[in-house]
Design a protein around this motif. Structure first.
Motif, mmCIF file in Angstrom:
data_model
loop_
_atom_site.group_PDB
_atom_site.id
_atom_site.type_symbol
_atom_site.label_atom_id
_atom_site.label_comp_id
_atom_site.label_asym_id
_atom_site.label_seq_id
_atom_site.Cartn_x
_atom_site.Cartn_y
_atom_site.Cartn_z
ATOM 1 N N UNK A 50 21.701 5.840 -6.176
ATOM 2 C CA UNK A 50 21.633 5.155 -4.886
ATOM 3 C C UNK A 50 22.809 4.199 -4.766
ATOM 4 N N UNK A 51 23.468 4.241 -3.643
ATOM 5 C CA UNK A 51 24.562 3.318 -3.367
ATOM 6 C C UNK A 51 24.061 1.884 -3.493
ATOM 7 N N UNK A 52 24.859 1.024 -4.139
ATOM 8 C CA UNK A 52 24.452 -0.371 -4.316
ATOM 9 C C UNK A 52 24.229 -1.078 -2.990
ATOM 10 N N UNK A 53 24.991 -0.719 -1.970
ATOM 11 C CA UNK A 53 24.780 -1.322 -0.652
ATOM 12 C C UNK A 53 23.386 -1.015 -0.133
ATOM 13 N N UNK A 54 22.971 0.219 -0.277
ATOM 14 C CA UNK A 54 21.648 0.627 0.183
ATOM 15 C C UNK A 54 20.572 -0.011 -0.685
ATOM 16 N N UNK A 55 20.782 0.012 -1.987
ATOM 17 C CA UNK A 55 19.810 -0.560 -2.900
ATOM 18 C C UNK A 55 19.615 -2.052 -2.643
ATOM 19 N N UNK A 56 20.693 -2.766 -2.388
ATOM 20 C CA UNK A 56 20.581 -4.206 -2.147
ATOM 21 C C UNK A 56 19.930 -4.520 -0.800
ATOM 22 N N UNK A 57 19.924 -3.547 0.123
ATOM 23 C CA UNK A 57 19.277 -3.775 1.416
ATOM 24 C C UNK A 57 17.753 -3.658 1.335
ATOM 25 N N UNK A 58 17.245 -3.060 0.257
ATOM 26 C CA UNK A 58 15.797 -2.930 0.071
ATOM 27 C C UNK A 58 15.218 -4.257 -0.384
ATOM 28 N N UNK A 59 13.944 -4.485 -0.071
ATOM 29 C CA UNK A 59 13.339 -5.738 -0.482
ATOM 30 C C UNK A 59 13.192 -5.790 -2.006
ATOM 31 N N UNK A 60 13.192 -6.991 -2.543
ATOM 32 C CA UNK A 60 13.221 -7.197 -3.992
ATOM 33 C C UNK A 60 12.020 -6.587 -4.700
ATOM 34 N N UNK A 61 10.863 -6.673 -4.095
ATOM 35 C CA UNK A 61 9.650 -6.113 -4.690
ATOM 36 C C UNK A 61 9.771 -4.597 -4.870
ATOM 37 N N UNK A 62 10.323 -3.931 -3.860
ATOM 38 C CA UNK A 62 10.495 -2.475 -3.935
ATOM 39 C C UNK A 62 11.553 -2.107 -4.968
ATOM 40 N N UNK A 63 12.652 -2.874 -5.030
ATOM 41 C CA UNK A 63 13.698 -2.621 -6.037
ATOM 42 C C UNK A 63 13.120 -2.762 -7.447
ATOM 43 N N UNK A 64 12.292 -3.776 -7.660
ATOM 44 C CA UNK A 64 11.659 -3.952 -8.967
ATOM 45 C C UNK A 64 10.765 -2.771 -9.312
ATOM 46 N N UNK A 65 10.038 -2.277 -8.327
ATOM 47 C CA UNK A 65 9.177 -1.110 -8.543
ATOM 48 C C UNK A 65 10.014 0.102 -8.959
ATOM 49 N N UNK A 66 11.129 0.315 -8.270
ATOM 50 C CA UNK A 66 12.014 1.436 -8.607
ATOM 51 C C UNK A 66 12.582 1.282 -10.013
ATOM 52 N N UNK A 67 12.932 0.068 -10.376
ATOM 53 C CA UNK A 67 13.534 -0.183 -11.685
ATOM 54 C C UNK A 67 12.539 0.078 -12.821
ATOM 55 N N UNK A 68 11.273 -0.167 -12.593
ATOM 56 C CA UNK A 68 10.258 0.027 -13.630
ATOM 57 C C UNK A 68 9.798 1.479 -13.770
ATOM 58 N N UNK A 69 10.154 2.317 -12.816
ATOM 59 C CA UNK A 69 9.708 3.711 -12.859
ATOM 60 C C UNK A 69 10.364 4.454 -14.014
ATOM 61 N N UNK A 70 9.607 5.338 -14.619
ATOM 62 C CA UNK A 70 10.148 6.169 -15.697
ATOM 63 C C UNK A 70 10.755 7.448 -15.149
ATOM 64 N N UNK A 71 10.179 7.956 -14.078
ATOM 65 C CA UNK A 71 10.689 9.180 -13.484
ATOM 66 C C UNK A 71 10.470 9.121 -11.991
ATOM 67 N N UNK A 72 11.450 9.370 -11.202
ATOM 68 C CA UNK A 72 12.821 9.676 -11.585
ATOM 69 C C UNK A 72 13.587 8.426 -12.022
ATOM 70 N N UNK A 73 14.675 8.655 -12.698
ATOM 71 C CA UNK A 73 15.551 7.561 -13.116
ATOM 72 C C UNK A 73 16.390 7.165 -11.900
ATOM 73 N N UNK A 74 16.456 5.860 -11.645
ATOM 74 C CA UNK A 74 17.227 5.345 -10.523
ATOM 75 C C UNK A 74 18.530 4.759 -11.060
ATOM 76 N N UNK A 75 19.653 5.236 -10.536
ATOM 77 C CA UNK A 75 20.970 4.773 -10.976
ATOM 78 C C UNK A 75 21.692 4.149 -9.791
ATOM 79 N N UNK A 76 22.058 2.857 -9.887
ATOM 80 C CA UNK A 76 22.856 2.267 -8.805
ATOM 81 C C UNK A 76 24.306 2.721 -8.915
ATOM 82 N N UNK A 77 24.890 3.074 -7.767
ATOM 83 C CA UNK A 77 26.298 3.481 -7.741
ATOM 84 C C UNK A 77 27.110 2.393 -7.050
ATOM 85 N N UNK A 78 28.266 2.053 -7.598
ATOM 86 C CA UNK A 78 29.102 1.064 -6.912
ATOM 87 C C UNK A 78 29.559 1.607 -5.562
#
Length: 106
Positions: A50-78
């Motif tokens: 996911x583009x970092x611009x898009x990822x940073x536009x998501x609310x913090x709670x949702x980003x934390x949820x994505x980060x804790x997921x085991x599958x799929x793996x979420x990778x921020x792209x510059x």
């Protein structure tokens, strides 16, 4: 077999598609959240970049949820627009992955 997909802006999506990668365009946080949820629910997606611009536009709670997921793996792209220093980006990824700040020198 699990798929690798990219969620990014419309300009970058074209390049990924030319390289043979499944790329999805989004222009708003709400649209991105719905798209990411649909990719997760399919069950055949292994990695979502996911583009970092898009990822940073998501609310913090949702980003934390994505980060804790085991599958799929979420990778921020510059993002292209940021003009980010490659060295600082790698240091930031390492700090996030291992919990320590590593300073890279030549």
């Amino acid at each position: 077999m699990h798929k690798f997909v990219v969620v990014t802006d419309s300009e970058s999506a074209v390049g990924f598609r030319l390289a043979g990668v499944d790329a999805f365009e989004t222009s708003s946080a709400q649209e991105a959240k719905g798209l990411i949820q649909s990719l997760i629910s399919k069950g055949d997606t292994g990695i979502i970049a996911i583009s970092e611009d898009i990822l940073s536009s998501l609310d913090e709670k949702y980003r934390d949820k994505l980060e804790r997921m085991r599958k799929p793996i979420i990778i921020p792209m510059p993002s292209r627009s940021k003009g980010m220093d490659k060295k600082s980006y790698i240091e930031r990824l390492l700090r996030k992955a291992i919990g320590y700040n590593i300073v890279m020198r030549r």
